[in-house]
Write a protein that holds these residues in place. Sequence first.
Motif, PDB file in Angstrom:
ATOM      1  N   LYS A  12      -9.472   4.223  -7.249  1.00 44.39           N
ATOM      2  CA  LYS A  12     -10.209   2.996  -7.576  1.00 44.39           C
ATOM      3  C   LYS A  12      -9.539   1.781  -6.941  1.00 44.39           C
ATOM      4  N   VAL A  13      -9.236   1.944  -5.663  1.00 41.81           N
ATOM      5  CA  VAL A  13      -8.561   0.890  -4.909  1.00 41.81           C
ATOM      6  C   VAL A  13      -9.448   0.474  -3.748  1.00 41.81           C
ATOM      7  N   GLU A  14      -9.438  -0.807  -3.471  1.00 45.78           N
ATOM      8  CA  GLU A  14     -10.203  -1.326  -2.326  1.00 45.78           C
ATOM      9  C   GLU A  14      -9.684  -0.701  -1.028  1.00 45.78           C
ATOM     10  N   ALA A  15     -10.583  -0.238  -0.202  1.00 43.51           N
ATOM     11  CA  ALA A  15     -10.169   0.395   1.053  1.00 43.51           C
ATOM     12  C   ALA A  15     -10.049  -0.629   2.177  1.00 43.51           C
ATOM     13  N   LEU A  16      -9.108  -0.382   3.071  1.00 43.08           N
ATOM     14  CA  LEU A  16      -9.032  -1.181   4.288  1.00 43.08           C
ATOM     15  C   LEU A  16     -10.213  -0.832   5.181  1.00 43.08           C
ATOM     16  N   ASN A  17     -10.573  -1.730   6.061  1.00 40.63           N
ATOM     17  CA  ASN A  17     -11.609  -1.395   7.043  1.00 40.63           C
ATOM     18  C   ASN A  17     -10.987  -0.508   8.127  1.00 40.63           C
ATOM     19  N   PRO A  18     -11.811   0.128   8.949  1.00 40.09           N
ATOM     20  CA  PRO A  18     -11.267   1.087   9.926  1.00 40.09           C
ATOM     21  C   PRO A  18     -10.195   0.488  10.841  1.00 40.09           C
ATOM     22  N   ALA A  19     -10.382  -0.761  11.264  1.00 40.81           N
ATOM     23  CA  ALA A  19      -9.401  -1.360  12.169  1.00 40.81           C
ATOM     24  C   ALA A  19      -8.051  -1.528  11.475  1.00 40.81           C
ATOM     25  N   SER A  20      -8.083  -2.018  10.249  1.00 40.91           N
ATOM     26  CA  SER A  20      -6.827  -2.218   9.533  1.00 40.91           C
ATOM     27  C   SER A  20      -6.185  -0.882   9.171  1.00 40.91           C
TER      28      SER A  20
ATOM     29  N   THR B 122       0.829  -1.202   0.000  1.00 41.89           N
ATOM     30  CA  THR B 122       0.000   0.000   0.000  1.00 41.89           C
ATOM     31  C   THR B 122       0.868   1.258   0.000  1.00 41.89           C
ATOM     32  N   PRO B 123       1.889   1.272  -0.839  1.00 40.99           N
ATOM     33  CA  PRO B 123       2.804   2.433  -0.820  1.00 40.99           C
ATOM     34  C   PRO B 123       2.095   3.738  -1.133  1.00 40.99           C
ATOM     35  N   THR B 124       1.147   3.685  -2.027  1.00 40.62           N
ATOM     36  CA  THR B 124       0.491   4.934  -2.418  1.00 40.62           C
ATOM     37  C   THR B 124      -0.252   5.559  -1.248  1.00 40.62           C
ATOM     38  N   THR B 125      -0.884   4.714  -0.471  1.00 41.90           N
ATOM     39  CA  THR B 125      -1.613   5.241   0.676  1.00 41.90           C
ATOM     40  C   THR B 125      -0.661   5.793   1.730  1.00 41.90           C
ATOM     41  N   VAL B 126       0.448   5.104   1.938  1.00 38.04           N
ATOM     42  CA  VAL B 126       1.432   5.622   2.886  1.00 38.04           C
ATOM     43  C   VAL B 126       1.949   6.973   2.397  1.00 38.04           C
ATOM     44  N   GLN B 127       2.228   7.045   1.096  1.00 40.31           N
ATOM     45  CA  GLN B 127       2.689   8.311   0.535  1.00 40.31           C
ATOM     46  C   GLN B 127       1.642   9.403   0.754  1.00 40.31           C
TER      47      GLN B 127
ATOM     48  N   LEU C  80     -22.478   4.953  -0.066  1.00 43.64           N
ATOM     49  CA  LEU C  80     -22.443   5.564  -1.396  1.00 43.64           C
ATOM     50  C   LEU C  80     -21.029   5.532  -1.953  1.00 43.64           C
ATOM     51  N   LEU C  81     -20.073   5.850  -1.089  1.00 46.33           N
ATOM     52  CA  LEU C  81     -18.672   5.831  -1.522  1.00 46.33           C
ATOM     53  C   LEU C  81     -18.274   4.461  -2.050  1.00 46.33           C
ATOM     54  N   LYS C  82     -18.862   3.430  -1.454  1.00 47.51           N
ATOM     55  CA  LYS C  82     -18.463   2.078  -1.838  1.00 47.51           C
ATOM     56  C   LYS C  82     -19.375   1.485  -2.907  1.00 47.51           C
TER      57      LYS C  82
END
Lengths: 242, 242
Positions: free
Chosen positions: A52-60, A16-21, A196-198
């Motif tokens: 357009k990437v699957e999101a982690l759930n809040p805990a993750s 998940t480098p993009t999200t970390v960035q 809606l977001l999902k």
Amino acid sequence: MSSDQLIERWCKDHATPTTVQWLVDNFEPAEGSSIRRSILYNFYLEHCLGLKVEALNPASFGKLIHSVFLGLKTRRLGTRGNSKYHYYGIQVKSSSPLIKQIPFDSDLLLLSNTHQDFDNQSIHLNMSPNEHIFSPISTSMNNSNNNNNNNSSNEFLSPNDSLLLSNELPSDITINDIKDFQKAHDDYSTKLYQSLLKFQYDHTEKLIQQFWSLTNIHFSQTNDLTNNGILPSFFEANKKTC
Amino acid sequence: MSSDQLIERWCKDHATPTTVQWLVDNFEPAEGSSIRRSILYNFYLEHCLGLKVEALNPASFGKLIHSVFLGLKTRRLGTRGNSKYHYYGIQVKSSSPLIKQIPFDSDLLLLSNTHQDFDNQSIHLNMSPNEHIFSPISTSMNNSNNNNNNNSSNEFLSPNDSLLLSNELPSDITINDIKDFQKAHDDYSTKLYQSLLKFQYDHTEKLIQQFWSLTNIHFSQTNDLTNNGILPSFFEANKKTC
DNA sequence: TGCTGGTTGCCATGGCAACATTCC
DNA sequence: GGAATGTTGCCATGGCAACCAGCA
């Protein structure tokens, strides 16, 4: 540890480098500052939506952000009985476009009739600027107070809000009824927005039906929102609910 | 510490000596044994109902029981994805009347088509004997296995259950659909029962309406439960829900 | 001094993923 | 060895009550 090292570590583990960035680009450690978790998570959902990437759930997502910003603390801030979880020790970078979208820090439900210095005798209402729906009006509302990162309980009264609430409510409806309704509606709005977001259309429909079924008014009738029938029946249905 | 001392301490703090006495009378420390929290809490609710005493909420009850049975541990037991919280290190006394009401230890949702040693080719169903509704049939079911306190995944097939499920389902409904429905219905039943225990009639009504609204069938139509219309529409409405 | 209201500690619950075991 | 599945660690959230600070 440099941000590049952080990214490398997460790339290896979770790709998940993009999200970390994105996190490193938009947030920074800051002693004494905090961000409400649900707000940050909604920012993240929008980030994923854009990619357009699957999101982690809040805990993750929590695990991820803790690994990027080491030493993040947990605090529960807000008005009595309405405290919300915050990440403590982090803030939005001043260079981030997200900073324009941060609602009040006192973005919590705040209904008070102890201050009556506006519109003589009317109810002061912080319309709890919806944390996730960044309408032009709420954005402009919030900008005026962006630098205020402490816990002061700022109040804000939109002219529209006072018009909405200052009168015309049946006499048997109390401030607490309104609080309850607002709380339930906030919860509903949050879930609705996330679904809606999902693109979970079925879920969306279910949420709408469930919420309005509380009012004993059939979903197909919700066009009549302005007809003054929903609040009373909602309160009636919830009066004795724990 | 003797039970009398325990009671005295709690009497001073919370004035709940009767409940402490009830705990001491009906439960005892036991290495390796566990009780599902929701079951124990429901026992407690019934205890309060009998005494016409206001019940503590689950969190506060947790504090109480931890202070009575020192060293209680937490474990999450159950089938994968359906683990439930248990108090670990405690059991119902063999002298307690409650022991007749303890459901299977494997009281969790268990639907499997890998074992087909009964009623050739039919589906084996542990009807997840409802933990709180102590019908004669579930009580007698449970007695046969009371001493079995380990985690073995006992299966049980009531003749009625197999009749209910062995046929007549539309072909596009899968085992997972049934699992989902059963899970949702268990949750609904639990809430319904608790609200009945607390005489929250409005809440009860709301729960019924909410649950059946998932099926897209109006509440007034639920008399038609047997008409084969509810399951399909429920599944349809939930197919893509997260 | 007592009320009001924010904060926090100690419970509760659940999801997901890693780990461990068991069973082909 | 690989698939299936129970258990647990690490996150998340929330209720209630104790604590504490500010204020009338």
